[in-house]
Scaffold this motif. Structure first.
Motif, PDB file in Angstrom:
ATOM      1  N   PRO A  46      64.403  65.274  48.444  1.00 29.37           N
ATOM      2  CA  PRO A  46      63.031  64.742  48.444  1.00 29.37           C
ATOM      3  C   PRO A  46      62.399  64.759  49.824  1.00 29.37           C
ATOM      4  O   PRO A  46      63.079  64.742  50.850  1.00 29.37           O
ATOM      5  CB  PRO A  46      63.226  63.301  47.941  1.00 29.37           C
ATOM      6  CG  PRO A  46      64.628  62.949  48.288  1.00 29.37           C
ATOM      7  CD  PRO A  46      65.419  64.221  48.188  1.00 29.37           C
ATOM      8  N   LYS A  47      61.086  64.809  49.845  1.00 24.91           N
ATOM      9  CA  LYS A  47      60.283  64.634  51.057  1.00 24.91           C
ATOM     10  C   LYS A  47      59.373  63.445  50.792  1.00 24.91           C
ATOM     11  O   LYS A  47      58.477  63.521  49.954  1.00 24.91           O
ATOM     12  CB  LYS A  47      59.468  65.895  51.351  1.00 24.91           C
ATOM     13  CG  LYS A  47      58.634  65.787  52.629  1.00 24.91           C
ATOM     14  CD  LYS A  47      57.820  67.064  52.867  1.00 24.91           C
ATOM     15  CE  LYS A  47      56.994  66.950  54.140  1.00 24.91           C
ATOM     16  NZ  LYS A  47      56.156  68.160  54.362  1.00 24.91           N
ATOM     17  N   LEU A  48      59.614  62.366  51.511  1.00 25.50           N
ATOM     18  CA  LEU A  48      59.033  61.090  51.108  1.00 25.50           C
ATOM     19  C   LEU A  48      58.071  60.527  52.140  1.00 25.50           C
ATOM     20  O   LEU A  48      58.277  60.659  53.345  1.00 25.50           O
ATOM     21  CB  LEU A  48      60.157  60.068  50.866  1.00 25.50           C
ATOM     22  CG  LEU A  48      61.232  60.499  49.867  1.00 25.50           C
ATOM     23  CD1 LEU A  48      62.347  59.485  49.823  1.00 25.50           C
ATOM     24  CD2 LEU A  48      60.644  60.705  48.488  1.00 25.50           C
ATOM     25  N   GLY A  49      57.007  59.914  51.656  1.00 28.27           N
ATOM     26  CA  GLY A  49      56.125  59.094  52.467  1.00 28.27           C
ATOM     27  C   GLY A  49      55.426  59.804  53.598  1.00 28.27           C
ATOM     28  O   GLY A  49      55.139  59.198  54.614  1.00 28.27           O
ATOM     29  N   PHE A  50      55.099  61.095  53.447  1.00 27.68           N
ATOM     30  CA  PHE A  50      54.395  61.786  54.525  1.00 27.68           C
ATOM     31  C   PHE A  50      52.884  61.722  54.269  1.00 27.68           C
ATOM     32  O   PHE A  50      52.429  61.656  53.126  1.00 27.68           O
ATOM     33  CB  PHE A  50      54.863  63.237  54.661  1.00 27.68           C
ATOM     34  CG  PHE A  50      54.672  64.088  53.432  1.00 27.68           C
ATOM     35  CD1 PHE A  50      53.537  64.871  53.281  1.00 27.68           C
ATOM     36  CD2 PHE A  50      55.634  64.110  52.424  1.00 27.68           C
ATOM     37  CE1 PHE A  50      53.369  65.660  52.166  1.00 27.68           C
ATOM     38  CE2 PHE A  50      55.461  64.892  51.303  1.00 27.68           C
ATOM     39  CZ  PHE A  50      54.326  65.668  51.170  1.00 27.68           C
ATOM     40  N   GLU A  51      52.131  61.717  55.366  1.00 26.19           N
ATOM     41  CA  GLU A  51      50.679  61.594  55.279  1.00 26.19           C
ATOM     42  C   GLU A  51      50.032  62.952  55.480  1.00 26.19           C
ATOM     43  O   GLU A  51      50.494  63.756  56.290  1.00 26.19           O
ATOM     44  CB  GLU A  51      50.160  60.607  56.326  1.00 26.19           C
ATOM     45  CG  GLU A  51      50.691  59.194  56.119  1.00 26.19           C
ATOM     46  CD  GLU A  51      50.197  58.240  57.196  1.00 26.19           C
ATOM     47  OE1 GLU A  51      49.489  58.698  58.125  1.00 26.19           O
ATOM     48  OE2 GLU A  51      50.512  57.034  57.118  1.00 26.19           O
ATOM     49  N   GLU A  52      48.949  63.201  54.724  1.00 24.49           N
ATOM     50  CA  GLU A  52      48.275  64.483  54.809  1.00 24.49           C
ATOM     51  C   GLU A  52      46.819  64.322  54.407  1.00 24.49           C
ATOM     52  O   GLU A  52      46.479  63.470  53.589  1.00 24.49           O
ATOM     53  CB  GLU A  52      48.951  65.517  53.906  1.00 24.49           C
ATOM     54  CG  GLU A  52      49.040  65.097  52.435  1.00 24.49           C
ATOM     55  CD  GLU A  52      49.822  66.083  51.593  1.00 24.49           C
ATOM     56  OE1 GLU A  52      50.161  67.150  52.105  1.00 24.49           O
ATOM     57  OE2 GLU A  52      50.091  65.775  50.419  1.00 24.49           O
ATOM     58  N   PRO A  53      45.921  65.147  54.991  1.00 23.48           N
ATOM     59  CA  PRO A  53      44.505  65.100  54.598  1.00 23.48           C
ATOM     60  C   PRO A  53      44.266  65.967  53.372  1.00 23.48           C
ATOM     61  O   PRO A  53      45.023  66.891  53.079  1.00 23.48           O
ATOM     62  CB  PRO A  53      43.790  65.672  55.823  1.00 23.48           C
ATOM     63  CG  PRO A  53      44.784  66.640  56.387  1.00 23.48           C
ATOM     64  CD  PRO A  53      46.156  66.063  56.109  1.00 23.48           C
ATOM     65  N   GLN A  54      43.168  65.654  52.651  1.00 22.44           N
ATOM     66  CA  GLN A  54      42.812  66.477  51.505  1.00 22.44           C
ATOM     67  C   GLN A  54      41.301  66.489  51.357  1.00 22.44           C
ATOM     68  O   GLN A  54      40.627  65.491  51.615  1.00 22.44           O
ATOM     69  CB  GLN A  54      43.444  65.938  50.222  1.00 22.44           C
ATOM     70  CG  GLN A  54      43.203  66.832  49.006  1.00 22.44           C
ATOM     71  CD  GLN A  54      43.747  66.239  47.727  1.00 22.44           C
ATOM     72  OE1 GLN A  54      43.064  65.513  47.025  1.00 22.44           O
ATOM     73  NE2 GLN A  54      45.009  66.529  47.430  1.00 22.44           N
TER      74      GLN A  54
END
Length: 867
Positions: A379-387
């Motif tokens: 898993p890749k968890l809790g990362f922040e990204e714009p959209q």
């Protein structure tokens, strides 16, 4: 395991448990996933525990499933003795359990920690570890729903296993019975747990005990001779009659189907029918198997209920949930996600990919994330990204992605969960602003200032260059607050902050300590302490001057000034706290010195600045006191013919004596005095030309005057020169202005315009120090020059240095091709003069012909040479 992982974990555990129909795979898969998510290396499950047991009792319990411990796994399925204190009780996680775990069979001594997860009343799961894995989550509480779901699944799987085992066994038995005699067949039918009935033309002939029990009858005699249809619910009669007719006439008919049964007591239940018509000597006989589907239907109902509950969770959880296949195509989502995508329902998303969505600009990034998660099976968890939203807004998401697995354990896609944290990001930015910036002026506050100073100290350490901490306090600011009110005072502070920003460079920092105290952090000053001191003082002086200008607030003008203290730093030679103390001391020295002034903490540097200040102060009055004078150095042509002179400024101080131009010219440049000095030089030189034009011996001489960049850039420079020429009455062609390469090339268009206007008056131009800069021939041919002066640095070694000789020869040739005169400065020997003459240079200046002297000595020397 982090808190953001809980929902994906529970979701996958539910999928794992719901996806198994047999007990042993169910236990093994559940253990495997629990070990994966909790980081325990081994675990086992025991079902059918005794209802009550003393804590110190050893229980004889079957080991139903083991994962992670090879030796213990060899005993799976056996009945072993386990301590009741380990198996019984509520969910528990214990760190130091060596004494208890040493009582385990075979594995004694390998484990020190355990996690107990009761499976309702069905049993218990024990996870083992040499030491407790780190987790801040309440695992026993978190997995309670999973264990409850597992308890139900165990019951269903047992029923299914029993059912499947019974069906398999009985089908085999039935096939064997049919190959034996009718008596053996009858015995097997009676032993079968599946209901079996024999009928002829739809009338019951016989039935086994299981059939009687299924339909609630005690004796087969109650059914013999009666229509088999009586055991079918009335609403299904027409369906079954058609099947009976077709079978009776030998026509094809569905042999296995579901319908609804009717018991003797009138209750209904679902069952599965499998009928077969057999031709016997005494006539055709149909024997039919009846399987009660009540348990299976209940299982299906429970599974459907679980799916509906999962769907309800997905629709009501305040998160966006989606899942994709291995090609990153959407397989489904919840309604919140569909709304974010601008869709009316989740069904519209199925089959689409990110390139066809409103956030297509981020599609490549999302696809790469999906691929990494699936490739790593992690898993890749809790990362922040714009959209980017469909309506063009940018939002921030906190996303988690986990791989999805098929029944064989392979990765079949990815599950994503995210929530919109745009408001949180905005709140964080606001909190950061409140924490690090002054709410009135918007400047960094004391807290952020300390970070900026630490950064400046680190930069100074790396570069070896000085920095400066400038502390300033507004003079008499309290009076403004007391007399005009805090509103006016606050507006004045805001204006002070704006002016401070104007005074400093982009990389410098301005902060407000509080009240009327401000700090400026200067970095990247000179590596030389004296130069760095002057640079810091120049900025401070600019600040002092700018803050001293009137403030227009609410229709009225206000005046204030600033007392400024400065301390230099180089690396971490002084701790930050000491810098503030020293700057504060210097600032109070400025206050004590009469306010509206600048003081350095370093006594030596203060002395340097005071000396410079004294020099500047003395220079301001030099013109009035007639301390300035022009010296003239002769310029000659072939055969030593005098053609003019260069005017050189000299300062004869009554105490200091002759002050070197190298010392006072930079002070004049930095302080702005160069403007008044430059005007005085022009006026004096033109007055001298006016005197000479009535003396035949000197009337043809020209005077070359050096013009500084700051002087030339004045908007009224042309009109100033014109006025001086008119006032003096000299012929403009006798005045030659010497400009440096850097001056000429700094704003070429403005330079050409001004030179053209002066050329129209008759003024001549010479480019001074030619060859030391980086003149462009494109610009050079556009400039209205009359002469090029070869810098003395090239002339000095022309007879010994081939490079200098080549440069000088090139300059002469280029000037001739451009139609420009050439004069060489710094000529000190006969050999130099001959070298220049042979290569076409026809004018010279230097000690070989004469040093700079006062005008009377200059005239006397020229008259002496004429004799």
């Amino acid at each position: 395991m982090q808190r953001e992982q809980v929902l994906p974990i529970l979701y996958e555990m539910a999928l794992v448990i719901g996806g198994e129909t047999s007990l042993n795979p169910l236990l093994l898969r559940t253990l495997q996933r629990l070990l994966y998510y909790t980081s325990y290396p081994a675990g086992f499950a025991c079902l059918d525990l005794p209802k009550e047991a003393a804590p110190d009792e050893m229980l004889a319990v079957r080991l139903d499933a083991v994962v992670g411990d090879y030796e213990l796994a060899q005993m799976s399925g056996q009945t072993l003795h386990f301590p009741a204190a380990l198996l019984s009780g509520y969910g528990q996680r214990q760190e130091d359990a060596s004494a208890l775990l040493e009582m385990l069979p075979i594995v004694a001594g390998r484990y020190r920690a355990f996690l107990r997860l009761p499976i309702g009343d069905s049993g218990v799961i024990i996870l083992l570890a040499p030491q407790m894995p780190e987790s801040e989550l309440p695992l026993t509480q978190m997995f309670q729903p999973v264990m409850a779901n597992l308890a139900n699944a165990i019951q269903l799987c047992r029923q299914n296993d029993e059912h499947n085992a019974a069906v398999a066994a009985q089908r085999g038995q039935l096939e064997q019975m049919l190959r034996r005699s009718e008596l053996s067949f009858r015995a097997l039918i009676e032993l079968s747990p599946i209901g079996v009935a024999f009928s002829r033309d739809g009338i019951t002939v016989d039935a086994n005990a299981a059939y009687l029990h299924m339909f609630g009858y005690d004796d087969v005699a109650e059914l013999q001779g009666r229509p088999l249809l009586e055991q079918v619910a009335p609403e299904r009669h027409s369906q079954i009659l058609e099947k009976i007719r077709r079978r009776a006439t030998g026509r094809p008919v569905e042999s296995v189907y579901e319908t609804v049964g009717l018991r003797k007591d009138g209750s209904k239940f679902p069952f599965l029918v499998s009928a077969q018509r057999v031709e016997l000597p005494e006539g055709p006989l149909t024997f039919t198997f009846f399987i009660d589907l009540t348990g299976q239907k209940q299982t299906e109902y429970e599974l459907r209920t679980a799916n509906e509950m999962l769907h309800s969770v997905l629709e009501n959880v305040p998160l966006r949930v989606f899942w994709k296949d291995v090609a990153s195509r959407y397989l489904g989502c919840n309604t919140l996600f569909a709304q974010d995508a601008g869709l009316k329902s989740p069904d519209e998303l199925i089959g689409k990919d990110d390139y066809s969505m409103g956030w297509r600009a981020q599609a490549e990034l999302y696809r790469a994330d999906d691929a990494r998660v699936m490739a790593a099976d992690a898993p890749k968890l809790g990362f922040e990204e714009p959209q980017s939203t469909p309506d063009g807004q940018e939002i921030w998401l906190r996303t988690s992605k986990v791989p999805l697995h098929g029944s064989d354990g392979t990765v079949i896609g990815v599950l994503g969960i995210y929530d919109d944290i745009t408001e949180q990001k905005q709140a964080e930015a606001q909190i950061h602003k409140l924490a690090f910036f002054d709410p009135l002026t918007g400047l960094p506050n004391r807290r952020l200032l300390h970070d900026r100073v630490q950064q400046a100290l680190a930069n100074s350490t790396r570069s070896g260059r000085y920095g400066a901490l400038v502390l300033l306090d507004l003079d008499q600011f309290k009076t403004v607050n007391d007399t005009r009110g805090h509103t006016v005072g606050d507006k004045l502070l805001v204006e002070v902050a704006r002016r401070l920003h104007y005074c400093v460079r982009e990389g410098d920092s301005v902060a407000r300590l509080g009240g009327d105290e401000f700090v400026v952090v200067l970095g990247d000053l000179s590596a030389d302490e004296a130069e760095a001191t002057e640079q810091a003082e120049l900025v401070a002086e600019k600040v002092r001057s700018e803050l001293g200008c009137p403030y227009s607030i609410e229709g009225s003008d206000y005046h204030t000034s600033a007392s400024i203290g400065i301390v230099l730093f180089n690396g971490h030679e002084q701790p930050m706290e000491a810098l503030f103390v020293h700057a504060d001391m210097a600032m109070y020295q400025a206050k004590a010195g009469g306010r509206n002034t600048i003081r350095f903490y370093d006594p030596d540097m203060q002395a340097v600045l005071e000396a410079r200040s004294e020099l500047e102060s003395a220079l301001r009055g030099a013109v009035v006191r007639n301390e300035l004078q022009l010296f003239y150095q002769v310029q000659v042509a072939e055969q030593g013919r005098h053609i003019g002179a260069e005017a050189l400024l000299r300062w004869k101080h009554p105490v200091l004596g002759m002050v070197s131009p190298a010392r006072f010219i930079p002070v004049a440049e930095e302080s702005g005095l160069i403007l008044s000095l430059g005007q005085w030089v022009l006026e004096t030189a033109c007055a001298q030309l006016a005197c000479w034009q009535f003396q035949p011996e000197f009337s043809e001489l020209t005077i070359a005057v050096n013009v500084s960049a700051r002087q030339f850039r004045q908007a009224d420079f042309v009109s100033q020169v014109h006025s001086i020429l008119l006032t003096s009455g000299v012929t403009a062609s006798r005045l030659k202005l010497e400009l440096t390469e850097s001056l000429v090339l700094d704003n070429v268009e403005d330079t050409i315009r001004k030179m053209g206007e002066l050329k129209a008056l008759g003024v001549r131009f010479s480019m001074d120090d030619f060859g030391t800069g980086y003149s462009s021939l494109t610009y050079l041919k556009r400039l209205p020059l009359d002469q090029i002066k070869i810098d003395q640095s090239f002339v000095r070694d022309i007879t010994t240095d081939q490079n200098d000789a080549a440069i000088v020869q090139t300059i002469i040739a280029m000037a001739q091709n451009l139609g420009l005169d050439v004069i060489a400065e710094g000529v000190e020997t006969q050999a130099q003069c001959e070298f220049l003459e042979l290569r076409g240079c026809r004018a010279y200046q230097g000690y070989f012909f004469g040093r700079p002297v006062e005008v009377q000595d200059f005239e006397a020397a020229l008259l002496q040479r004429e004799k």
